[in-house]
Design a protein around this motif. Sequence first.
Motif, short mmCIF file in Angstrom:
data_model
loop_
_atom_site.label_atom_id
_atom_site.label_comp_id
_atom_site.label_asym_id
_atom_site.label_seq_id
_atom_site.Cartn_x
_atom_site.Cartn_y
_atom_site.Cartn_z
N THR A 23 0.82 -1.22 0.00
CA THR A 23 0.00 0.00 0.00
C THR A 23 0.85 1.26 0.00
OG1 THR A 23 -0.16 0.21 2.42
CG2 THR A 23 -1.77 -1.23 1.33
N LEU A 24 2.14 1.13 0.29
CA LEU A 24 3.03 2.29 0.36
C LEU A 24 3.82 2.48 -0.93
CD1 LEU A 24 4.41 1.81 3.99
CD2 LEU A 24 2.53 3.26 3.22
N LEU A 25 3.55 1.63 -1.91
CA LEU A 25 4.23 1.75 -3.20
C LEU A 25 3.33 2.50 -4.16
CD1 LEU A 25 5.73 -1.85 -3.47
CD2 LEU A 25 6.82 0.24 -2.59
N PRO A 26 3.74 3.66 -4.65
CA PRO A 26 2.89 4.49 -5.52
C PRO A 26 2.57 3.77 -6.83
CG PRO A 26 4.81 5.72 -4.71
CD PRO A 26 5.05 4.28 -4.40
N PRO A 27 1.57 4.26 -7.56
CA PRO A 27 1.28 3.70 -8.87
C PRO A 27 2.52 3.70 -9.75
CG PRO A 27 -0.44 5.23 -8.22
CD PRO A 27 0.66 5.36 -7.20
N VAL A 28 2.64 2.68 -10.57
CA VAL A 28 3.82 2.55 -11.43
C VAL A 28 3.90 3.73 -12.38
CG1 VAL A 28 4.95 1.15 -13.18
CG2 VAL A 28 3.76 0.05 -11.28
N ALA A 29 5.05 4.38 -12.41
CA ALA A 29 5.25 5.50 -13.32
C ALA A 29 5.33 4.99 -14.75
CB ALA A 29 6.54 6.24 -12.94
N ASP A 30 4.88 5.80 -15.68
CA ASP A 30 4.90 5.45 -17.10
C ASP A 30 5.61 6.57 -17.85
OD1 ASP A 30 4.50 4.77 -19.71
OD2 ASP A 30 2.31 4.70 -19.61
N ASN A 31 6.85 6.33 -18.24
CA ASN A 31 7.62 7.39 -18.89
C ASN A 31 6.97 7.88 -20.17
OD1 ASN A 31 9.35 6.91 -16.81
ND2 ASN A 31 11.15 6.48 -18.07
N ALA A 32 6.21 7.00 -20.84
CA ALA A 32 5.55 7.42 -22.07
C ALA A 32 4.53 8.52 -21.80
CB ALA A 32 4.86 6.23 -22.73
N ASN A 109 15.12 28.67 -16.89
CA ASN A 109 14.53 27.38 -17.25
C ASN A 109 13.45 27.52 -18.31
OD1 ASN A 109 16.13 25.61 -15.75
ND2 ASN A 109 14.95 25.96 -13.88
N ALA A 110 12.80 28.68 -18.38
CA ALA A 110 11.85 28.92 -19.47
C ALA A 110 12.58 28.89 -20.81
CB ALA A 110 11.15 30.27 -19.27
N ILE A 111 13.76 29.47 -20.85
CA ILE A 111 14.59 29.44 -22.06
C ILE A 111 14.99 28.00 -22.38
CG2 ILE A 111 16.80 30.15 -23.07
CD1 ILE A 111 16.61 32.68 -21.28
N PHE A 112 15.39 27.27 -21.36
CA PHE A 112 15.83 25.88 -21.50
C PHE A 112 14.68 25.00 -22.03
CE2 PHE A 112 16.59 21.89 -18.73
CZ PHE A 112 17.27 21.23 -19.73
N VAL A 113 13.51 25.10 -21.39
CA VAL A 113 12.37 24.28 -21.80
C VAL A 113 11.94 24.62 -23.21
CG1 VAL A 113 9.92 23.82 -21.36
CG2 VAL A 113 11.54 23.87 -19.45
N GLU A 119 13.27 21.90 -30.37
CA GLU A 119 14.16 20.98 -31.06
C GLU A 119 13.61 19.56 -31.13
OE1 GLU A 119 17.79 21.25 -28.89
OE2 GLU A 119 18.34 23.23 -29.70
N HIS A 120 12.75 19.19 -30.16
CA HIS A 120 12.33 17.77 -30.05
C HIS A 120 10.82 17.57 -30.04
CE1 HIS A 120 16.47 16.44 -29.29
NE2 HIS A 120 16.61 17.55 -28.61
N GLY A 121 10.06 18.61 -30.34
CA GLY A 121 8.62 18.44 -30.37
C GLY A 121 7.98 18.34 -29.01
N GLY A 122 8.59 18.93 -28.01
CA GLY A 122 8.06 18.90 -26.65
C GLY A 122 9.14 18.48 -25.66
N PHE A 123 9.24 19.21 -24.55
CA PHE A 123 10.23 18.85 -23.55
C PHE A 123 9.90 17.50 -22.93
CE2 PHE A 123 12.71 18.96 -19.70
CZ PHE A 123 13.80 19.78 -19.98
N GLY A 124 8.61 17.27 -22.66
CA GLY A 124 8.21 15.99 -22.10
C GLY A 124 8.53 14.83 -23.02
N ARG A 125 8.39 15.06 -24.30
CA ARG A 125 8.70 14.01 -25.27
C ARG A 125 10.18 13.66 -25.21
NH1 ARG A 125 7.58 14.37 -31.84
NH2 ARG A 125 8.49 12.34 -32.37
N TYR A 126 11.02 14.67 -25.06
CA TYR A 126 12.45 14.42 -24.97
C TYR A 126 12.76 13.57 -23.73
CZ TYR A 126 17.49 15.28 -24.79
OH TYR A 126 18.86 15.12 -24.74
N LEU A 127 12.15 13.91 -22.59
CA LEU A 127 12.38 13.15 -21.37
C LEU A 127 11.86 11.73 -21.50
CD1 LEU A 127 11.40 15.76 -18.62
CD2 LEU A 127 13.69 15.18 -19.42
N ALA A 128 10.70 11.57 -22.15
CA ALA A 128 10.10 10.24 -22.30
C ALA A 128 10.98 9.31 -23.13
CB ALA A 128 8.72 10.36 -22.93
#
Length: 237
Positions: A23-32, A109-113, A119-128
């Motif tokens: 019960t103490l383990l959070p929902p499985v993260a999904d990088n996608a 960080n606004a400049i960074f994001v 360059e990659h079609g979304g910062f989240g997409r790059y991280l995923a």
Amino acid sequence: MMSFAAIRKRAASRKGGEDALATLLPPVADNAMVARLGDDRILSTMANRVFSAGFVWSVIEQKWPGFEEAFLGFDPKRLLFQPDEFWHDLAGDKRIVRNPQKIKSVRENAIFVDRISSEHGGFGRYLAEWPADNQVGLMAWLGKNGSRLGGNTGQYFLRWIGWDGFIVSRDFAAALRDAGLDIAESPTSKKDLAAIQAQLNSWKAETGLPYLHLSRILAMSIGENHSAESLRDYMGE
């Protein structure tokens, strides 16, 4: 090295059994899923973690609606159009924590994001798309290219956006040392972080558990035995 099964057994014993531990383990993260995050939510989470570092988290959370207003919903493009006066005035804005260095980090960080997103079609997409078995490389990249995103701040940022990863907390490191991993008490060197990554990769292959669960179980297996109630909604280690 101690087997992960033994570490999990100890953590379960400390928390009242395997069912209680589960019960103490959070929902499985999904990088996608991270790929679907808007750049504004990415920047908002970055800022949240930067302002929370070294500060009482609950205070930041209580004030966060004011942060969202003051920083224009953390829309990178809107923020990049703001003149120097806008940023100067934020240092006196009572809606936020008035820390000039951290306010400056939002602008940087606004400049960074915005750059990575363009360059990659979304910062989240790059991280995923970043290899899940190389969090250490991602942490180094965030620390080098972002503003105030090094160390644990970058790790918490990844956890908060739902990227499946570990957090090198004191108990996490202590559990690894106790298991036989040759790392420093406060492991921050490239060598120690590489050793941590390699060991977690090995345990992931062995157990099939996500890095988030490996990390949490390690932290709960040693140190102060916090109550289940205090941990159930806690996102850190």
